[in-house]
Design an enzyme around this catalytic site. Structure first.
Site, PDB file in Angstrom:
ATOM      1  N   ALA A   1      -3.054  15.424   8.379  1.00 59.43           N
ATOM      2  CA  ALA A   1      -1.896  14.963   7.611  1.00 59.43           C
ATOM      3  C   ALA A   1      -2.373  14.334   6.310  1.00 59.43           C
ATOM      4  O   ALA A   1      -3.524  13.896   6.200  1.00 59.43           O
ATOM      5  CB  ALA A   1      -1.086  13.946   8.401  1.00 59.43           C
TER       6      ALA A   1
ATOM      7  N   TYR B   1       5.677  10.171   0.963  1.00 58.57           N
ATOM      8  CA  TYR B   1       5.013  10.284   2.257  1.00 58.57           C
ATOM      9  C   TYR B   1       6.033  10.410   3.384  1.00 58.57           C
ATOM     10  O   TYR B   1       5.971  11.344   4.197  1.00 58.57           O
ATOM     11  CB  TYR B   1       4.105   9.081   2.503  1.00 58.57           C
ATOM     12  CG  TYR B   1       3.630   8.968   3.930  1.00 58.57           C
ATOM     13  CD1 TYR B   1       2.666   9.837   4.437  1.00 58.57           C
ATOM     14  CD2 TYR B   1       4.158   7.999   4.792  1.00 58.57           C
ATOM     15  CE1 TYR B   1       2.246   9.758   5.749  1.00 58.57           C
ATOM     16  CE2 TYR B   1       3.733   7.909   6.110  1.00 58.57           C
ATOM     17  CZ  TYR B   1       2.780   8.780   6.585  1.00 58.57           C
ATOM     18  OH  TYR B   1       2.377   8.694   7.897  1.00 58.57           O
TER      19      TYR B   1
END
Length: 297
Positions: A62, A127
């Protein structure tokens, strides 16, 4: 023998999977770093999964630089959303189970109570929004998907809050830490063990289609200030920790003020409740050599 592919092999969660993989000898493990499997490269994802043909894909890769994501939205979305879509499509092609990790940041809904999986998600910042998009891609494109939302992840590996606090004590006698953001710190070994319980449950059930979201954290409640104080206390660091409001510590990306997650759903499945975060913190500090292996605080 069932095979497990773990992506993001250089990160703290994947490194914990590697450490604990010996406890799961019934599985054949493969750990792929960014060079071997780059989530920003959709063509490589399709090719590698066809070549490796895993039964389970555990996606630990990620883009997690929360503030940097504000300056690099294209890369954040490439990894956290488009890459997850490609991974989900490849898993569907291989009839593989996909385990994908998300974050408490997706909620950000100003509900001042433990958050449940069905609560509205109102992510703020690149994010959080990219991770929310990735959840949707995983669930949409792979019919056998488990999404685990975690919070405040720490371990003896990589970069995290615990290691940052310890590093800062080497050069500072006073630390200011935000005290009005509430959640629950989560140890990577807790995530690994819960994940493997879910994986084994999936195969025991006869590999039925699965599309589920679960909250997963340690038990207990903390602010970042509480967390920092516990690190100093357990590691016996003589550093003064001063609480400050979040508005006095401006950051590029917005943080949720209350993201304590309810564990009721996953607790109906796990054999045991997850431990309190202080218990896991003490274990982590022992592994880091900050507490004697025989010491009890």
């Amino acid at each position: 023998m069932k095979s497990i592919l773990v992506t993001g092999a250089g990160g703290q969660l994947a490194r914990t999977f590697k450490q604990l993989s010996v406890q799961y000898p019934d599985y054949q493990w493969r750990f792929a770093n960014r060079v071997e499997l780059d989530l920003a490269d959709e063509v490589q994802i399709e090719k590698k999964l066809a070549e490796w043909a895993p039964h389970i894909v555990i996606n630990c890769a990620a883009y997690t630089a929360v503030d940097d994501a504000e300056e690099n939205p294209e890369l954040a979305y490439a990894v956290n959303s488009a890459g997850v879509k490609a991974l989900a499509e490849a898993c569907e092609e291989q009839s593989a189970l996909l385990v994908h990790y998300s974050t408490d940041y997706v909620y950000h809904n100003h509900l001042n109570r433990p958050l449940v999986e069905e609560d509205p998600c109102q992510p703020k910042g690149v994010y959080a929004c990219s991770k929310w998009a990735g959840e949707q891609q995983a669930l949409r494109f792979c019919s056998r998907t488990v999404v685990l939302r975690t919070s405040w992840v720490f371990s003896p590996y990589g970069k995290n809050f615990v290691k940052t606090m310890l590093r800062l004590t080497e050069k500072m006698e006073r630390l200011t830490v935000v005290d009005d953001q509430i959640g629950s710190p989560t140890a990577t070994d807790v995530i690994v063990r819960a994940t493997m319980e879910l994986v084994e449950r999936y195969f025991d059930s006869g590999k039925k289609d699965l599309s589920e979201i679960y909250n997963l954290s340690n038990t207990g409640v903390a602010s970042w200030y509480d967390f920092a104080c516990a690190v100093m206390e357990l590691a016996e660091r003589r550093v003064k920790v001063v609480p400050i409001p979040g508005k006095d510590f401006p950051q590029a990306a917005p943080r949720p003020h209350y993201s304590l997650m309810s564990m009721e759903k996953i607790n109906r499945i796990l054999k045991e409740e997850t431990p309190h975060w202080r218990t896991s913190l003490e274990k982590c500090l022992k592994e880091l050599g900050e507490i004697s292996k025989t010491q009890t605080n």
